[in-house]
Design a protein around this motif. Structure first.
Motif, PDB file in Angstrom:
ATOM      1  N   ARG A   9       0.838  -1.202   0.000  1.00 43.42           N
ATOM      2  CA  ARG A   9       0.000   0.000   0.000  1.00 43.42           C
ATOM      3  C   ARG A   9       0.871   1.248   0.000  1.00 43.42           C
ATOM      4  N   PHE A  10       1.968   1.213   0.737  1.00 48.05           N
ATOM      5  CA  PHE A  10       2.879   2.355   0.780  1.00 48.05           C
ATOM      6  C   PHE A  10       3.429   2.644  -0.609  1.00 48.05           C
ATOM      7  N   ILE A  11       3.716   1.608  -1.367  1.00 45.98           N
ATOM      8  CA  ILE A  11       4.284   1.783  -2.709  1.00 45.98           C
ATOM      9  C   ILE A  11       3.266   2.313  -3.707  1.00 45.98           C
ATOM     10  N   PHE A  12       2.036   1.777  -3.652  1.00 46.78           N
ATOM     11  CA  PHE A  12       1.067   2.068  -4.707  1.00 46.78           C
ATOM     12  C   PHE A  12       0.001   3.102  -4.344  1.00 46.78           C
ATOM     13  N   ASP A  13      -0.127   3.432  -3.063  1.00 49.93           N
ATOM     14  CA  ASP A  13      -1.156   4.386  -2.641  1.00 49.93           C
ATOM     15  C   ASP A  13      -0.474   5.667  -2.185  1.00 49.93           C
ATOM     16  N   LYS A  14      -0.477   6.678  -3.053  1.00 50.87           N
ATOM     17  CA  LYS A  14       0.276   7.895  -2.756  1.00 50.87           C
ATOM     18  C   LYS A  14      -0.318   8.666  -1.569  1.00 50.87           C
ATOM     19  N   ARG A  15      -1.635   8.554  -1.360  1.00 51.34           N
ATOM     20  CA  ARG A  15      -2.239   9.244  -0.225  1.00 51.34           C
ATOM     21  C   ARG A  15      -1.804   8.601   1.093  1.00 51.34           C
ATOM     22  N   TYR A  16      -1.854   7.293   1.122  1.00 52.22           N
ATOM     23  CA  TYR A  16      -1.390   6.556   2.301  1.00 52.22           C
ATOM     24  C   TYR A  16       0.091   6.851   2.546  1.00 52.22           C
ATOM     25  N   ARG A  17       0.863   6.891   1.478  1.00 53.24           N
ATOM     26  CA  ARG A  17       2.293   7.156   1.598  1.00 53.24           C
ATOM     27  C   ARG A  17       2.542   8.540   2.197  1.00 53.24           C
ATOM     28  N   PHE A  18       1.755   9.510   1.772  1.00 50.90           N
ATOM     29  CA  PHE A  18       1.931  10.862   2.306  1.00 50.90           C
ATOM     30  C   PHE A  18       1.666  10.901   3.807  1.00 50.90           C
ATOM     31  N   VAL A  19       0.588  10.261   4.263  1.00 56.07           N
ATOM     32  CA  VAL A  19       0.257  10.259   5.692  1.00 56.07           C
ATOM     33  C   VAL A  19       1.375   9.618   6.497  1.00 56.07           C
ATOM     34  N   ILE A  20       1.888   8.469   6.021  1.00 59.53           N
ATOM     35  CA  ILE A  20       2.971   7.785   6.731  1.00 59.53           C
ATOM     36  C   ILE A  20       4.215   8.663   6.814  1.00 59.53           C
TER      37      ILE A  20
END
Length: 307
Positions: A9-20
């Motif tokens: 999810r971190f790799i493919f979901d840019k919104r999730y990546r931003f929050v993390i």
């Protein structure tokens, strides 16, 4: 498997990546409004409307940026707020203070009782130690965690500006339980809108790792406001605390003149204790509220009254 899913999810979901990455401090240098806009969209999947905010979470973001009452810094300071509470409702509502320090190395652990709570005054959780048996305490680990807590710039995590200038300290308070034979302390979190207390969120089984959250109005009727409580069975209730009516009164008094605030209280052996004042629950990113609750609470915040 869970770690793999999160990694993908971190790799493919840019919104999730931003929050993390934001939570890890990667965007600490980003301006407040820009970060709040991006984080809001990443969590809720829609743009943050600061020009005409409507929902509870939107209005909390607006209040972060534009409601800059300097007294808020005192009210979020877990040490200085004690004087504020003493003046507003009385010293008898304060959990007994054991000590206060600037540095963990200054704490005389031998002088502390067998049970106590250590926490930083400027953040929420990081560094906290709930000690139920001092003989089992790893003091060096406790000091290490407290140092991490003191080093945290809590303002940066959600741009909650009242925390920005809190002088950082460590406080020790008496370990409290609901009753003499209880092993837990129930949280009562009152959602308040300029003196009007709409409801209380009861937090149960906090030490279990699976905290239960239920909302009740002042008549002790269940309100299905969040994702965790909406599926409670028909007729569901819990015992109403003996001092609940008085707690609603105290929350109303403490919230008067504030567009929104959450007042956290406890009850121990029929006595009420103050917990803390929270201006931005979940930092205004509470995705567990039902959409209709987000709108309902939003309607209760009147931004035109902010000076």
């Amino acid at each position: 498997m869970i770690c793999l899913k999160k990694g993908l999810r971190f790799i493919f979901d840019k919104r999730y990546r931003f929050v993390i990455l934001a939570n890890k401090g990667v965007y600490d240098n980003m301006q407040d409004e820009a970060l709040l806009n991006r984080k809001y969209e990443a969590i809720f999947g829609k743009r943050l409307n600061l020009d005409n905010p409507q929902t509870f979470n939107e209005k909390l973001q607006w209040l972060k940026l534009y409601d800059r009452n300097p007294e808020y810094t005192i009210m979020v300071d877990k040490y200085k707020v004690r004087d504020y509470i003493k003046e507003k409702i009385g010293e008898e509502y304060l959990i007994p203070l054991i000590g206060v320090w600037d540095n963990p190395d200054d704490i005389d652990f031998d002088a502390l009782p067998d049970k106590f709570v250590l926490k930083c005054n400027h953040n929420s959780g990081l560094g906290m130690c709930i000690c139920k048996d001092k003989s089992k305490l790893n003091i060096e680990n406790v000091k290490s965690e407290l140092k991490k807590g003191l080093a945290q710039d809590y303002y940066l995590t959600g741009r909650e500006w009242p925390y920005k200038n809190v002088p950082r300290k460590i406080i020790a308070e008496k370990y409290m339980t609901d009753t003499s034979d209880s092993s837990d302390f129930t949280d009562y979190k009152f959602f308040c809108f300029n003196g009007y207390v709409d409801c209380v969120m009861v937090c149960l089984e906090r030490s279990s790792g699976d905290t239960k959250f239920y909302f009740f109005d002042s008549n002790w009727n269940l309100k299905r406001l969040n994702t965790r409580g909406k599926n409670a069975p028909d007729g569901f209730t819990i015992s109403k605390p003996s001092q609940m009516d008085k707690m609603f009164e105290i929350a109303a008094k403490l919230s008067k003149g504030l567009p929104f605030v959450r007042i956290d209280l406890y009850q121990s052996n029929d006595h009420i204790y103050f917990g803390e004042i929270t201006f931005f629950p979940d930092s205004g990113f509470d995705a567990n509220l039902l959409p209709e609750t987000d709108k309902y609470f939003g309607n209760l915040i009147h931004l035109e009254d902010v000076k």
